[in-house]
Write a protein that holds these residues in place. Structure first.
Motif, short mmCIF file in Angstrom:
data_model
loop_
_atom_site.label_atom_id
_atom_site.label_comp_id
_atom_site.label_asym_id
_atom_site.label_seq_id
_atom_site.Cartn_x
_atom_site.Cartn_y
_atom_site.Cartn_z
N ARG A 101 3.32 -7.65 -10.01
CA ARG A 101 4.12 -8.47 -10.26
C ARG A 101 3.59 -9.80 -10.68
O ARG A 101 2.92 -10.15 -9.49
N SER A 102 4.14 -10.91 -11.27
CA SER A 102 3.70 -12.25 -11.28
C SER A 102 4.05 -12.91 -10.09
O SER A 102 5.10 -12.77 -9.58
N GLU A 117 -5.64 -4.41 -16.80
CA GLU A 117 -6.77 -5.32 -16.00
C GLU A 117 -6.47 -5.11 -14.49
O GLU A 117 -5.32 -4.77 -14.13
N PRO A 118 -7.45 -5.58 -14.03
CA PRO A 118 -7.42 -5.48 -12.29
C PRO A 118 -6.55 -6.35 -11.63
O PRO A 118 -6.04 -7.42 -12.63
N VAL A 119 -5.79 -6.30 -10.68
CA VAL A 119 -4.78 -7.19 -10.21
C VAL A 119 -5.53 -8.45 -9.83
O VAL A 119 -5.13 -9.49 -10.23
N LYS A 149 -4.63 -13.02 -6.00
CA LYS A 149 -3.52 -12.87 -7.09
C LYS A 149 -3.03 -14.22 -7.19
O LYS A 149 -2.53 -14.78 -8.34
N LEU A 150 -2.53 -14.65 -6.07
CA LEU A 150 -1.72 -15.94 -5.98
C LEU A 150 -2.49 -17.05 -6.81
O LEU A 150 -2.14 -18.04 -7.47
N VAL A 151 -3.92 -16.89 -6.40
CA VAL A 151 -4.73 -17.95 -6.90
C VAL A 151 -5.08 -17.81 -8.32
O VAL A 151 -5.07 -18.70 -9.30
N ARG A 152 -5.00 -16.76 -8.85
CA ARG A 152 -5.32 -16.13 -10.26
C ARG A 152 -4.08 -16.75 -11.04
O ARG A 152 -4.17 -17.17 -12.09
N ASP A 153 -2.79 -16.48 -10.20
CA ASP A 153 -1.57 -16.94 -11.07
C ASP A 153 -1.16 -18.48 -10.93
O ASP A 153 -0.19 -19.10 -11.31
N GLY A 154 -2.28 -19.27 -10.23
CA GLY A 154 -2.06 -20.80 -10.30
C GLY A 154 -2.28 -21.76 -8.98
O GLY A 154 -2.08 -22.70 -9.00
N GLN A 159 1.03 -1.21 0.27
CA GLN A 159 -0.07 0.06 -0.12
C GLN A 159 0.94 1.23 -0.20
O GLN A 159 1.82 1.34 0.63
N GLY A 160 0.46 2.39 -0.59
CA GLY A 160 1.28 3.56 -0.65
C GLY A 160 1.49 4.21 -1.94
O GLY A 160 2.85 4.36 -2.08
N GLY A 161 0.66 4.13 -3.12
CA GLY A 161 1.26 4.83 -4.21
C GLY A 161 1.41 3.97 -5.47
O GLY A 161 1.31 2.96 -5.51
N ALA A 162 1.88 4.74 -6.44
CA ALA A 162 2.28 4.12 -7.69
C ALA A 162 3.25 2.87 -7.94
O ALA A 162 3.22 1.79 -8.34
N GLU A 163 4.40 3.08 -6.78
CA GLU A 163 5.37 1.97 -6.94
C GLU A 163 4.63 0.65 -6.14
O GLU A 163 4.95 -0.60 -6.48
N ALA A 164 3.90 0.75 -5.14
CA ALA A 164 3.13 -0.26 -4.55
C ALA A 164 2.19 -1.12 -5.51
O ALA A 164 2.35 -2.23 -5.66
N ASP A 165 1.43 -0.16 -6.26
CA ASP A 165 0.64 -0.96 -7.48
C ASP A 165 1.33 -1.60 -8.49
O ASP A 165 1.08 -2.74 -8.80
N LYS A 166 2.59 -1.09 -8.74
CA LYS A 166 3.56 -1.67 -9.82
C LYS A 166 3.88 -3.07 -9.11
O LYS A 166 3.93 -4.17 -9.69
N ALA A 167 4.27 -3.04 -7.64
CA ALA A 167 4.79 -4.36 -6.96
C ALA A 167 3.66 -5.39 -6.99
O ALA A 167 3.85 -6.54 -7.31
N ASN A 168 2.33 -4.89 -6.65
CA ASN A 168 1.12 -5.72 -6.65
C ASN A 168 1.05 -6.56 -8.01
O ASN A 168 0.22 -7.56 -7.87
#
Length: 466
Positions: A46-47, A124-126, A73-78, A35-44
């Motif tokens: 990541r695969s 797309e959403p996370v 997201k973990l579930v979305r990724d498999g 949580q906390g801005g654009a960098e956090a969104d970028k980190a979230n």
């Protein structure tokens, strides 16, 4: 030999994630959102594909998003394995993850409108509501105190952390080729002065302890002093002819604030005419707390019933739940006499931003900060004295009075953290996690220099052997 890798919450208070690897198993401890801005969104974004395909099980300490918000997201990724948590945490996850997915979908919808006009690629959403549903199916709830084999060589026991409903200290016994190793993760340790929660459990044995350090550099103000200051702020706001805005975390903090407002109301010390809980998620969680009041601190509930003469749910008669958007918007027509409790707690999103837009520029109004504000959040900017902020496309002057009340924290303060660490009879090695550098380092130094405890500060992606 077994090993542990720090994949998050090292030098920060969000994004909690740790990977435990044994000769037979891979277990993910926490899967928190940053949580906390654009960098956090970028980190979230990541695969998590590699983790998803190689981890056997997941263990979650409690339902706050910075500890569990990336599970879908973990579930979305498999990922298709079991997710262990307490039964109350599972109910909270159903509320919080669905809300997070809803907010993401709305934010993405807004963002893509602008991207389409600018001829930029759509995003797309996370994760989605379908991912949340798939996640909840995988959850395996456990009660406090019951040992469970979560993999062939890892045994789990949850113990009450006293932080929020369902929060747990994670106690893991690892069978490392015939040699047993004991790992304890504090989760978020509760503040014993907080209303409604029990005091955190004190484990006595461990080889390695992962310990939160959110408030490792300071103690909280005594709760009695904090309540007196809150009463003075409410009186002053009434005299000023303004409103009181309280950005509150939907889980834990909101319910504690409502408890104290109920006590003030029945003591004749609440001059406002209306209290609005303007958070659909906060309302759902408050109703969950009421349903699960058997898990709460009976002494606090008894005091409230004695003060109000009413059942818990009716202890604050001037409280109004605003579920619909039109009800929320109508609050902005009220110029005085209202207390508005709305999420998000760090003002990073949610309905509180709308209320700040309509109230920050009026000097008669008061904003009461009752929780930790991470670096980069709007709440932190207000605490630090910013003069102007951008809210929903508009620049707004900050003329309202900003108050910070640290005594309401649901986290243990420095002295309480030290006391908990000293409660171990063995001499485990402590690793400071979930704290900003200043707080983390201060706690580690204090434990080492004054108490002879082996306290270390792990780096991001550092791996240790157990």
């Amino acid at each position: 030999m077994s090993k542990l890798t720090f994949l998050g919450a090292t030098g920060e208070v969000t994004g909690s994630r740790y990977l435990l690897e044994t000769q037979q198993s891979r277990l993910l401890l926490e899967c928190g959102i940053q949580q906390g801005g654009a960098e956090a969104d970028k980190a979230n974004r990541r695969s998590l594909g590699h983790l998803a395909k190689t981890v056997d099980a997941v263990v979650i300490s409690h339902g706050h998003l910075d500890h569990a918000g990336l599970l879908p997201k973990l579930v979305r990724d498999g990922f298709q394995g079991p997710i262990y948590c307490t039964d109350s945490t599972l109910e909270l996850l159903g509320i919080m993850l669905r809300d997070a997915a809803h907010v993401m979908s709305k934010d993405i919808e807004w963002e893509n409108k602008w991207r389409e006009r600018a001829d930029k690629p759509l995003i797309e959403p996370v994760y989605t509501q379908e991912d949340v549903d798939a996640t909840l199916i995988l959850c395996r709830p456990l009660p406090y105190g019951r040992a469970e084999s979560v993999t062939p060589d890892i045994h789990l026991t949850f113990r009450d952390a006293g932080h929020i409903l369902g929060s747990a200290i994670v106690d893991l016994i690892v069978d490392d080729g015939g040699r047993k190793r004991h790992l304890v993760f504090s989760g978020d340790l509760g503040n014993p002065d907080s209303a409604l929660m029990h005091a955190p459990t004190q484990p006595e044995h461990a080889d390695v302890v992962l310990m939160e350090s959110t408030y490792g550099d300071r103690d909280h103000r005594p709760l009695g002093d904090t309540l007196e200051e809150l009463a003075r702020i409410l009186t002053q706001a009434d005299r000023d002819g303004g409103n009181v805005l309280i950005p509150a975390f939907a889980v834990g903090r909101t319910q504690e604030i409502l408890y104290h407002l109920g006590m003030l109301y029945h003591e004749g010390r609440l001059p406002q005419q209306k209290v609005f809980l303007d958070s659909p998620m906060g309302i759902q969680v408050t109703e969950l707390y009421a349903r699960r009041r058997g898990a709460l601190n009976g002494k606090d509930l008894k005091q409230l019933r004695q003060a109000s003469g009413e059942r818990l749910e009716a202890s604050l008669p001037i409280l109004q739940f605003t579920r619909r958007m039109d009800e929320s918007m109508a609050i902005n027509r009220i110029k005085s006499g209202a207390i508005i409790i709305a999420g998000a707690g760090m003002c990073t999103g949610g309905r509180i931003r709308h209320h700040l837009k309509y109230n920050l520029w009026r000097k008669q109004n008061h904003v009461v900060i009752v929780g930790f504000q991470a670096r980069g959040s709007l709440g932190r900017m207000l605490v630090d004295g910013v003069q102007r902020v951008k809210l929903l496309g508009s620049e707004v002057a900050v003329k309202a009075q900003i108050h910070t009340l640290g005594g309401f924290s649901a986290h243990a303060g420095q002295r309480q953290l030290v006391a908990w660490a000293k409660g171990f009879k063995d001499k485990p090695v402590f690793y400071m996690v979930h704290g900003e550098p200043r707080a983390r380092d201060a706690l580690a130094n204090l434990l080492r220099q004054e108490h002879g405890i082996d306290a270390r500060v792990p780096a991001y992606e550092e791996t240790i052997t157990l």
